[in-house]
Motif scaffolding. Structure first.
Motif, short mmCIF file in Angstrom:
data_model
loop_
_atom_site.label_atom_id
_atom_site.label_comp_id
_atom_site.label_asym_id
_atom_site.label_seq_id
_atom_site.Cartn_x
_atom_site.Cartn_y
_atom_site.Cartn_z
N MET A 324 13.36 -1.32 -12.38
CA MET A 324 12.36 -0.32 -12.75
C MET A 324 12.80 1.08 -12.31
SD MET A 324 9.57 -0.40 -14.47
CE MET A 324 9.11 -2.11 -14.33
N ALA A 325 13.48 1.15 -11.17
CA ALA A 325 14.03 2.44 -10.74
C ALA A 325 15.07 2.94 -11.73
CB ALA A 325 14.65 2.29 -9.35
N GLY A 326 15.79 2.00 -12.37
CA GLY A 326 16.73 2.37 -13.41
C GLY A 326 16.03 3.00 -14.60
N PHE A 327 14.89 2.42 -15.01
CA PHE A 327 14.09 3.04 -16.07
C PHE A 327 13.68 4.46 -15.68
CE2 PHE A 327 12.81 -1.33 -17.67
CZ PHE A 327 13.32 -1.16 -18.94
N ALA A 328 13.18 4.59 -14.46
CA ALA A 328 12.67 5.88 -14.01
C ALA A 328 13.76 6.95 -13.98
CB ALA A 328 12.05 5.73 -12.61
N ALA A 329 14.96 6.57 -13.54
CA ALA A 329 16.04 7.54 -13.39
C ALA A 329 16.67 7.95 -14.71
CB ALA A 329 17.11 6.97 -12.46
N THR A 330 16.58 7.09 -15.73
CA THR A 330 17.30 7.36 -16.98
C THR A 330 16.38 7.69 -18.15
OG1 THR A 330 17.34 4.99 -17.55
CG2 THR A 330 19.21 5.86 -16.29
N ALA A 331 15.06 7.67 -17.95
CA ALA A 331 14.11 7.96 -19.04
C ALA A 331 14.03 9.46 -19.25
CB ALA A 331 12.73 7.37 -18.73
N THR A 332 15.03 10.00 -19.92
CA THR A 332 15.08 11.43 -20.18
C THR A 332 15.00 11.68 -21.69
OG1 THR A 332 17.51 11.38 -20.28
CG2 THR A 332 16.50 11.82 -18.13
N ALA A 333 14.84 12.93 -22.05
CA ALA A 333 14.72 13.28 -23.47
C ALA A 333 16.00 12.98 -24.25
CB ALA A 333 14.36 14.76 -23.62
N ASP A 334 17.14 13.00 -23.57
CA ASP A 334 18.41 12.71 -24.24
C ASP A 334 18.97 11.35 -23.83
OD1 ASP A 334 18.91 13.37 -21.64
OD2 ASP A 334 20.57 14.74 -22.06
N PRO A 344 18.45 -1.33 -17.48
CA PRO A 344 17.22 -1.54 -16.71
C PRO A 344 16.41 -2.75 -17.18
CG PRO A 344 17.48 0.78 -17.23
CD PRO A 344 18.54 0.05 -18.00
N SER A 345 16.40 -3.03 -18.50
CA SER A 345 15.66 -4.18 -19.01
C SER A 345 16.21 -5.49 -18.46
CB SER A 345 15.73 -4.22 -20.54
OG SER A 345 14.95 -3.21 -21.13
N LEU A 346 17.53 -5.63 -18.45
CA LEU A 346 18.14 -6.87 -17.97
C LEU A 346 17.87 -7.08 -16.48
CD1 LEU A 346 21.54 -6.79 -19.89
CD2 LEU A 346 19.61 -8.33 -20.29
N VAL A 347 18.03 -6.02 -15.69
CA VAL A 347 17.81 -6.16 -14.24
C VAL A 347 16.34 -6.47 -13.95
CG1 VAL A 347 17.96 -5.00 -12.01
CG2 VAL A 347 19.75 -4.64 -13.71
#
Length: 457
Positions: A324-334, A344-347
């Protein structure tokens, strides 16, 4: 099927609105009617299985669910569809606790039950993810009606299988009467609680509507506890929660559901509103999550005896928090699919999959056969309320961060903030497992009551 129907209609909502003439507010009730009936009746469904027999409750639930699905697929007005969704929720409230209770009754504690619980958890998590994909595919290929009608053949198959497998027909607990007062208080109280939570997007947390609804829910649930302490045949025996594994399992389930359900919601929005995915493509993007859940569940079934419920639950929740931290860190406009979604989904999904077997084991530790439906209804209620609570809170968090902006950058910032809160909830679940659960598998096994794993006759 029960999990799938929590999410399958989401992608079809625009088509439903155009065909049946829903207003924007009314459209929300296509989702909420199911959630309210499901969440409000879970305790009652589980207790009925103990008192009148699992097969009867399972059959009734399947018939209700199938008939409501058929009626919903043929609906010609908004009211008819909302009513059908509510009846679907009633059927689901019977099916979900019975399925779990049957596993704990039919399989002795050990590897066999671990494998069965792994399959049970895998089906539930995969159903939620597949629902998004199935909704997009069915709506694009045919019409929104197919997302309702697809349940009919599944129900027919399940009814046939339930007859052939010889499920327990008689009640496990005889001589007890249904706690009518407790059933009414729990049903209305839980329904008001879920209602207050799911409407926070329209009525802010500090509004009179939300405070009044949640206040009434708390009052009814407190009264429910008082009634259960006095009745001879309670709907939920308060002593059930004195068992530390049972109480801890429900707390962890509440936290896991808060993070997981909200993640589904925000990942779907991020894919469509920020990355520009269509409905079918967004649904397909959830397939890695299904794969990860399967992998995690298989690993859990094979390692729960060696690692014990405490360590496995803590590990699974920690891995999910990392994803979930992976989602948070990479959920950017680009952002991109490979690093913002796939990794992040797999982890996250492997971590979630690791939790199902030890969660089911802990939730039934020390529970006698006559109360397995009760314990199952409680666990499913924790999951439903946790999901509703987490989603309502995180929608507010995301809205505060976006400040009403609808640009890709603003939306991505809001979703990222929600993912960080999800990370904290999952990390708290890991800490809860380490602190509250007994250390080692022997502590759990010792709590298993004599005869608690026998098959009901």
């Amino acid at each position: 099927m029960v999990s799938l129907d929590m999410s399958v209609v989401n992608v079809a909502l625009p088509d439903i609105r155009g065909d049946l003439g829903f207003g924007q507010d009314g459209l929300l009730w296509v989702v909420n009617a199911y959630a309210l009936a499901f969440g409000g009746l879970l305790l009652l469904g589980g207790r009925l299985a103990d008192l009148i027999g699992s097969r009867r409750v399972l059959t009734a639930g399947l018939v209700l669910f199938g008939a409501a699905s058929l009626a919903g697929g043929l609906a010609q007005s908004p009211g008819a569809l909302v009513a059908a969704r509510a009846v679907q929720g009633v059927g689901a409230a019977a099916l979900a606790p019975v399925a779990f209770a049957l596993i704990t009754l039919a399989f002795p504690a050990g590897p066999a039950r671990s494998r069965a619980l792994g399959l049970w958890g895998m089906a539930g998590a995969a159903g939620g993810a597949v629902g998004v994909l199935a909704g997009g595919l069915l709506t694009d290929a045919t019409s929104w009606r197919s997302v309702m009608l697809v349940n009919v053949p599944i129900v027919a198959f399940a009814l046939a299988v339930s007859v052939r497998t010889g499920l327990a027909a008689r009640p496990v607990r005889t001589g007890d009467r249904l706690d009518v007062a407790g059933a009414l208080l729990a049903t209305v109280g839980t329904t008001l609680l879920v209602l207050g939570l799911v409407r926070t997007s329209d009525h802010p947390w500090g509004s009179a509507t939300t405070l009044g609804t949640l206040g009434a829910a708390v009052l009814l649930l407190v009264t429910f506890v008082a009634v259960e302490l006095r009745t001879a045949s309670p709907l939920l025996r308060p002593g059930l929660l004195k068992g530390r594994p049972v109480l801890t399992a429900n707390l962890i389930c509440l936290l896991l559901a808060s993070g997981q359900f909200a993640a589904f919601y925000f990942v779907s929005l991020y894919l469509q509103l920020v990355l520009g995915y269509g409905p079918t493509a967004a649904g397909a993007a959830f397939l890695p999550f299904c794969v990860g859940v399967v992998v995690g569940s298989v690993i859990a079934a094979r390692t729960v005896t060696a690692l014990g419920t405490r360590r496995l639950l803590a590990t699974g929740a920690a891995v999910a928090a990392l994803g979930m931290a992976g989602f948070a860190a990479t959920a950017t406009a680009d952002g991109g699919f490979l690093y913002s979604i796939l990794g992040p989904s797999l982890v996250t999904s492997v971590g979630v999959g690791l939790c199902f077997v030890p969660l089911g084991t802990a939730a039934t530790t020390g529970v006698v056969p006559g109360e397995t439906g009760m314990a199952s209804g409680l666990l499913n209620s924790s999951r439903q309320v946790g999901g509703s609570l987490g989603l309502a809170f995180l929608v507010t968090v995301a809205a505060q961060v976006t400040g009403g902006g609808s640009g890709r950058t603003e939306l991505a910032s809001g979703y990222s903030s929600a993912f960080w809160v999800c990370t904290g909830l999952l990390a708290l679940a890991a800490v809860t497992a380490l602190v509250l659960l007994p250390a080692g598998e022997r502590a759990v096994a010792a709590a298993e009551p004599e005869g608690a794993t026998g098959v009901s006759r």
